[in-house]
Design a protein around this motif. Structure first.
Motif, PDB file in Angstrom:
ATOM      1  N   GLN A 152      -2.060  -0.910   7.380  1.00 54.94           N
ATOM      2  CA  GLN A 152      -2.064  -0.395   6.009  1.00 54.94           C
ATOM      3  C   GLN A 152      -1.238   0.869   5.846  1.00 54.94           C
ATOM      4  OE1 GLN A 152      -4.761  -0.759   7.928  1.00 54.94           O
ATOM      5  NE2 GLN A 152      -6.262   0.877   7.645  1.00 54.94           N
ATOM      6  N   HIS A 153      -0.790   1.467   6.970  1.00 55.75           N
ATOM      7  CA  HIS A 153       0.011   2.683   6.902  1.00 55.75           C
ATOM      8  C   HIS A 153       1.507   2.392   6.864  1.00 55.75           C
ATOM      9  CE1 HIS A 153      -3.407   5.332   7.395  1.00 55.75           C
ATOM     10  NE2 HIS A 153      -3.820   4.603   8.419  1.00 55.75           N
ATOM     11  N   GLY A 166      -8.072  -2.743  -2.662  1.00 55.51           N
ATOM     12  CA  GLY A 166      -8.481  -1.791  -3.688  1.00 55.51           C
ATOM     13  C   GLY A 166      -8.420  -0.347  -3.235  1.00 55.51           C
ATOM     14  N   VAL A 167      -7.870  -0.092  -2.038  1.00 58.78           N
ATOM     15  CA  VAL A 167      -7.768   1.267  -1.489  1.00 58.78           C
ATOM     16  C   VAL A 167      -6.299   1.607  -1.343  1.00 58.78           C
ATOM     17  CG1 VAL A 167      -8.307   2.793   0.448  1.00 58.78           C
ATOM     18  CG2 VAL A 167      -9.937   1.022  -0.260  1.00 58.78           C
ATOM     19  N   TRP A 168      -5.892   2.720  -1.985  1.00 52.54           N
ATOM     20  CA  TRP A 168      -4.493   3.150  -1.882  1.00 52.54           C
ATOM     21  C   TRP A 168      -4.383   4.164  -0.754  1.00 52.54           C
ATOM     22  CZ3 TRP A 168      -0.601   0.948  -4.516  1.00 52.54           C
ATOM     23  CH2 TRP A 168       0.675   1.503  -4.310  1.00 52.54           C
ATOM     24  N   VAL A 169      -3.634   3.814   0.296  1.00 50.90           N
ATOM     25  CA  VAL A 169      -3.480   4.670   1.474  1.00 50.90           C
ATOM     26  C   VAL A 169      -2.368   5.674   1.217  1.00 50.90           C
ATOM     27  CG1 VAL A 169      -2.985   4.719   3.947  1.00 50.90           C
ATOM     28  CG2 VAL A 169      -4.269   2.815   2.957  1.00 50.90           C
ATOM     29  N   ASN A 216     -17.224  -1.873   1.152  1.00 55.77           N
ATOM     30  CA  ASN A 216     -15.966  -1.712   0.417  1.00 55.77           C
ATOM     31  C   ASN A 216     -14.771  -2.152   1.263  1.00 55.77           C
ATOM     32  OD1 ASN A 216     -17.183  -0.650  -1.975  1.00 55.77           O
ATOM     33  ND2 ASN A 216     -17.504   1.265  -0.882  1.00 55.77           N
ATOM     34  N   PHE A 217     -14.261  -1.227   2.074  1.00 64.11           N
ATOM     35  CA  PHE A 217     -13.044  -1.553   2.825  1.00 64.11           C
ATOM     36  C   PHE A 217     -13.321  -2.602   3.906  1.00 64.11           C
ATOM     37  CE2 PHE A 217      -9.883  -0.929   6.130  1.00 64.11           C
ATOM     38  CZ  PHE A 217      -8.711  -0.872   5.393  1.00 64.11           C
ATOM     39  N   PHE A 218     -14.425  -2.466   4.640  1.00 65.12           N
ATOM     40  CA  PHE A 218     -14.686  -3.345   5.769  1.00 65.12           C
ATOM     41  C   PHE A 218     -15.404  -4.618   5.337  1.00 65.12           C
ATOM     42  CE2 PHE A 218     -13.881   0.615   7.931  1.00 65.12           C
ATOM     43  CZ  PHE A 218     -13.170   0.218   9.046  1.00 65.12           C
ATOM     44  N   GLU A 390       0.012   3.494  -9.087  1.00 62.21           N
ATOM     45  CA  GLU A 390      -0.801   3.936  -7.972  1.00 62.21           C
ATOM     46  C   GLU A 390      -1.059   5.420  -8.022  1.00 62.21           C
ATOM     47  OE1 GLU A 390       3.498   3.771  -6.566  1.00 62.21           O
ATOM     48  OE2 GLU A 390       2.119   2.626  -7.801  1.00 62.21           O
ATOM     49  N   ASN A 391      -0.158   6.163  -8.569  1.00 64.89           N
ATOM     50  CA  ASN A 391      -0.319   7.602  -8.700  1.00 64.89           C
ATOM     51  C   ASN A 391      -0.204   7.934 -10.182  1.00 64.89           C
ATOM     52  OD1 ASN A 391      -0.527   8.195  -5.924  1.00 64.89           O
ATOM     53  ND2 ASN A 391       1.686   7.946  -5.727  1.00 64.89           N
TER      54      ASN A 391
END
Length: 898
Positions: A152-153, A166-169, A216-218, A390-391
């Motif tokens: 994800q990075h 749904g998570v913005w890294v 959530n993430f997991f 996203e931002n």
């Protein structure tokens, strides 16, 4: 092998060097291994430490730079016993933050260093904003690095991961850095096993947040998608490596023949377009570029929108794309022309819904125009949606431009008032319709001087003023003649069109003036630099020319010396930070400082001045206004200026070298003439004197003992002086190219025997041994000259060997050469004198030990004679025994007779 299928040897060599950690340039670069996984908890750090411990046990110099153990016992057990680098403390707003100590790692310079969390963001005040940039510097210094990374990075997958989970890294790594890694180790774990590890507390998450993280993430679905992305990305890398190998073997590097162009702008959709294009290019292994059109609309962008443009263009560079900036008036025509001229096969662009009023007027969007006119091009469009933002930022709108500054609107009002004042005296003398031209002139002046907003205001006010002051009944907004309604509408439309066109022409004129100013700046700088000589003078010209143009403090360094500009220590940006950036640029030859990825908090921008990969200095640009932002276009201008300066410095450097070479050549010629003249003038009287003394010594029985001793000493000095004059003549012949060789086949053993016989009276108690290795062929030489070489070398060995020393002459064959080695067991050469020992008038003894017996020409003559024969001569110390010197060896080669 057929030429069409023959592998490219240069490409294969580059691949081999890359596999061995050495770039094609020959300078070794460290190897990077990334332990890659789909998520936290799959065991990346554990696998990295396990392999590091194995290498440490095998004897490699391994150091832990950063290893995030999070208190896990099994990870701590692997860390225990491995050398660990202390973290560096940084004071950030009163909080002590611990970060990786890059300088300490470079100082220790281990074989391998472990730096966990490749995508980590460093604390403010660090040299680089990101940890992956620290690792790049370690690799540049030849240090191997192990690190860890989650899928994800990766920058190109950032938006896709956000849509899936749904998570913005926020912390990302450019794909170019990931693709440049020498090895990727995929650490894979099934979602069920990972969830079990999470339940057992073996996955690091925020304290007390295990259940929330799992929900959530997991999620199992999320983990499955992330695992798929990690496997797919690893597969793409393997495919890319196979393609590189195929290309080296003569196959096409890009079988698809695709070339992709993505259109970017200030909107939030552009970042998604860029990442989508990067993924598309990776799948097809196609080159890609990002195009930004610098139209008149750019002048109407808000400051935040311009920053977003720069952000998108820098994102393109981070992902490995090429940035193209193009000035154009008609967007669709310019885009298609650039795409076709440069061989692009695909266009990627965004599509947004048109406002109702544009659809009502029948206006078409840019994407529709490109689809209609882009015959032969594959066009991909992405629609804007809520996921794009996203931002969250202020939307790019032209409201700032329409509103403009209050002062501009007041000036527009004043211009309309002035037009009214000019027309009032003629109200009763001419037809009112004639006075409309006054207001059109006012609208044109407003549009040319200000933006479109004040021009529209002037258009509306002009219609109102014309009705109020010039249409009966006066001073009301009513009118008697209904035809004036049409006049008002036509007047408003005409003034709006004229104002809009004038504003556009004004913006185009400003853009043209800006481009002309940049061209004039570079032209004038180039012309002024070509008109002066000397680096210091050129530096003064640069500072005097650029400071007013850039509205900044300009400074130039040549090496460690500042040669132009205000002293750094007296300027407002004084501090270790600025000096640190300067030294870093000097050492690494990369741009750094303000608005870059290296020490971005510095006040100035520092650019290396390099020509032909040779560092010549550093240029610094520090804006006088603290809030000034350097855009990508500014950086291009700065880099062009730095290249101009580098070219000028290189010209000055070459001129200095040429002048020095000319002076040295002239001095050498004069010295040779002087030596030859002096030698000829001395040779005859010395011969006569030597003969007279020899004749007197033959009558020594009739002379007193004291006279015989004096004559013997005089004869010895005359002999040595005569030998010195002979050497001078021989040296003059060698340096002037007038030495002629009488080449004939000889046995080198005979030449060596004759030389030993000649030095027999000088050797005293020393032993001279000769060793012949194998059967030696005959050599094609001038026997007398080579004999003189051997005599000079043996005499040199005698002079540097004790009375009971041993001198060894070794004769052996080497392919089509015969190698001759003269070794002694004296004190050897002074370290660093191995090359200088053959210089003219250079003695191998320290100044305090010289007795005046040596002239320093013997070895120089040996070198000239051997090289004239096409051979090679060199000297080196013999290997020491029991830390004691064992003398030196002089080796030369001679060609075998045909």
């Amino acid at each position: 092998m057929p030429e069409i299928t023959r592998p490219d040897p240069d490409k294969l060599l580059a691949l081999i060097r890359t596999d061995e950690g050495e770039p094609a340039s020959g300078k070794r670069r460290g190897r990077l291994k990334i332990f890659f996984g789909a998520s936290a908890g799959v065991g990346k750090t554990f696998a990295m430490l396990t392999e590091a411990r194995r290498l440490h046990n095998e004897g490699r110099n391994v150091i832990i730079g950063v290893a995030e153990h999070h208190g896990r016992a099994e990870t701590l057990a692997l860390i225990d016993g491995l050398p660990t680098l202390p973290l560096r403390e940084i004071d950030h707003r009163g909080v002590r933050v611990h970060e990786f100590d890059l300088d300490a790692a470079l100082t220790q310079h281990p074989d391998l260093i472990l730096v966990d969390e490749y995508a980590h963001t460093n604390a403010p005040g660090s040299r680089h904003p990101k940890r992956w940039q620290d690792i790049e510097e370690l690799l540049d210094h030849g240090i191997d690095v192990y690190t860890t990374l989650n899928v994800q990075h990766l920058e190109s997958l950032n938006d896709m991961v956000a849509r899936l989970t749904g998570v913005w890294v926020k912390e990302t790594v450019p794909d170019a850095a990931f693709d440049a890694a020498d090895e990727i180790a995929l650490i894979d774990l099934s979602p069920d096993e990972l969830l079990k590890r999470l339940h057992d507390g073996k996955v690091y998450v925020a304290e007390g947040a295990n259940h929330r993280a799992a929900e959530n993430f997991f999620k199992k679905s999320n983990l499955g998608r992330l695992r798929e992305l990690a496997l797919r990305r690893t597969t793409e890398r393997v495919d890319a490596q196979n393609d590189a190998l195929s290309a080296a073997q003569g196959h096409d590097e890009a079988p698809t023949g695709d070339k992709i162009l993505v259109l970017v702008g200030p909107d939030a959709l552009s970042s998604r377009l860029i990442r989508h294009t990067k993924r598309m290019a990776d799948r097809t292994r196609a080159p890609w570029s990002a195009l930004y059109l610098h139209t008149d609309r750019h002048e109407t962008l808000s400051p935040k929108a311009r920053l977003r443009v720069e952000h998108n263009l820098r994102l393109t560079e981070k992902l490995g794309g090429r940035v193209v900036r193009l000035n154009a008036a008609r967007a669709a025509t310019a885009i298609l022309s650039h795409a076709r001229q440069n061989g692009f096969t695909r266009l990627v662009l965004g599509h947004s819904h048109q406002p109702w009023w544009r659809r009502l007027l029948g206006a078409t969007s840019l994407s529709q125009k490109l689809i209609e006119r882009g015959a032969g091009l594959e066009i991909t469009t992405l629609n804007a949606d809520s996921e794009t933002a996203e931002n969250p930022r202020d939307d790019t709108s032209g409201w700032e431009v329409w509103a403009a500054r209050p002062r501009d609107h007041l000036m527009a009002t004043a211009i309309v008032a002035a037009c009214t004042a000019v027309g009032l005296p003629f109200r009763n003398l001419t037809d009112p319709d004639t006075l409309i031209m006054l207001y059109l002139i006012g609208v044109v002046i407003t549009a040319a001087r200000f933006s479109i907003g004040p021009a529209v205001l002037a258009s509306v006010m002009s219609v109102a003023a014309f009705n109020w002051f010039f249409i009966k009944p006066y001073y009301t907004f009513t009118f008697d003649d209904v035809s004036y309604a049409v006049t008002f509408v036509v007047m408003l439309i005409t003034s709006l069109i004229v104002g809009s066109l004038t504003a556009q022409l004004s913006r185009h004129a400003r853009l043209a003036r800006k481009g002309e100013a940049e061209t004039r700046l570079l032209y004038d700088l180039s012309r002024q630099l070509s008109a002066v000589r000397g680096v210091d003078t050129m530096a003064e010209v640069v500072v005097r020319h650029l400071q007013p143009a850039f509205d900044a403090h300009i400074r130039l360094w040549a090496g460690e010396r500042q040669i132009a500009g205000a002293p750094l220590i007296d300027a407002k940006e004084t501090g270790a930070k600025e000096i640190g950036v300067l030294h870093w640029v000097m050492q690494n030859h990369h741009i750094a400082g303000r608005h870059t990825d290296t020490l971005p908090s510095a006040s100035g921008l520092y650019l290396p001045v390099m020509a032909e990969n040779i560092p010549l200095g550093v240029l610094s640009i520090t804006p006088r206004a603290d809030d000034r932002q350097f855009t990508g276009a500014d950086l291009l201008v700065f880099e062009t200026v730095a290249s101009l300066i580098a070219g000028a410095f290189q010209r000055a450097r070459q001129a200095e070298l040429a002048e020095t070479s000319r002076v040295e050549s002239e001095n050498e010629r004069l010295r040779n003439v002087l030596l030859a003249s002096l030698s000829h003038d001395l040779k005859t009287p010395l011969t006569v004197m030597n003969g007279s003394v020899s004749s007197l010594l033959k009558m020594r029985k009739k002379l007193p003992r004291e006279a015989v001793e004096e004559l013997t000493s005089l004869w010895s000095h005359l002999t040595r002086l005569q030998k010195f004059v002979t050497n001078l003549l021989r040296m003059a012949a060698i340096t002037s190219g007038q030495m002629h060789l009488n080449l004939e086949p000889y046995l080198i053993q005979e030449i060596a025997g004759a030389a030993i016989a000649r030095v027999e009276p000088q050797k005293g108690a020393r032993q001279i041994r000769t060793t012949v290795s194998g059967q030696l062929p005959m050599v094609q030489i001038d026997g007398a000259l080579i004999e003189q070489v051997l005599i000079n070398l043996i005499e040199n060995a005698i002079a540097h060997t004790g009375d009971d020393g041993v001198i060894t002459i070794t004769l052996e064959t080497d392919a089509d050469r015969v190698r001759v080695r003269i070794s002694d067991d004296g004190e050897g050469l002074i370290p660093g004198d191995e090359a200088r020992i053959f210089d003219k008038f250079h003695s191998g003894k320290p100044a305090a030990d010289r007795d005046g017996s040596g002239t320093g020409l013997g070895l120089a003559i040996c070198k000239g004679i051997v090289e004239a024969h096409g051979g090679m001569i060199y000297a080196k110390n013999n290997p020491p025994k029991d830390d004691a010197p064992t003398g030196a060896s002089f080796i030369f080669t001679l060609p075998v007779a045909k």
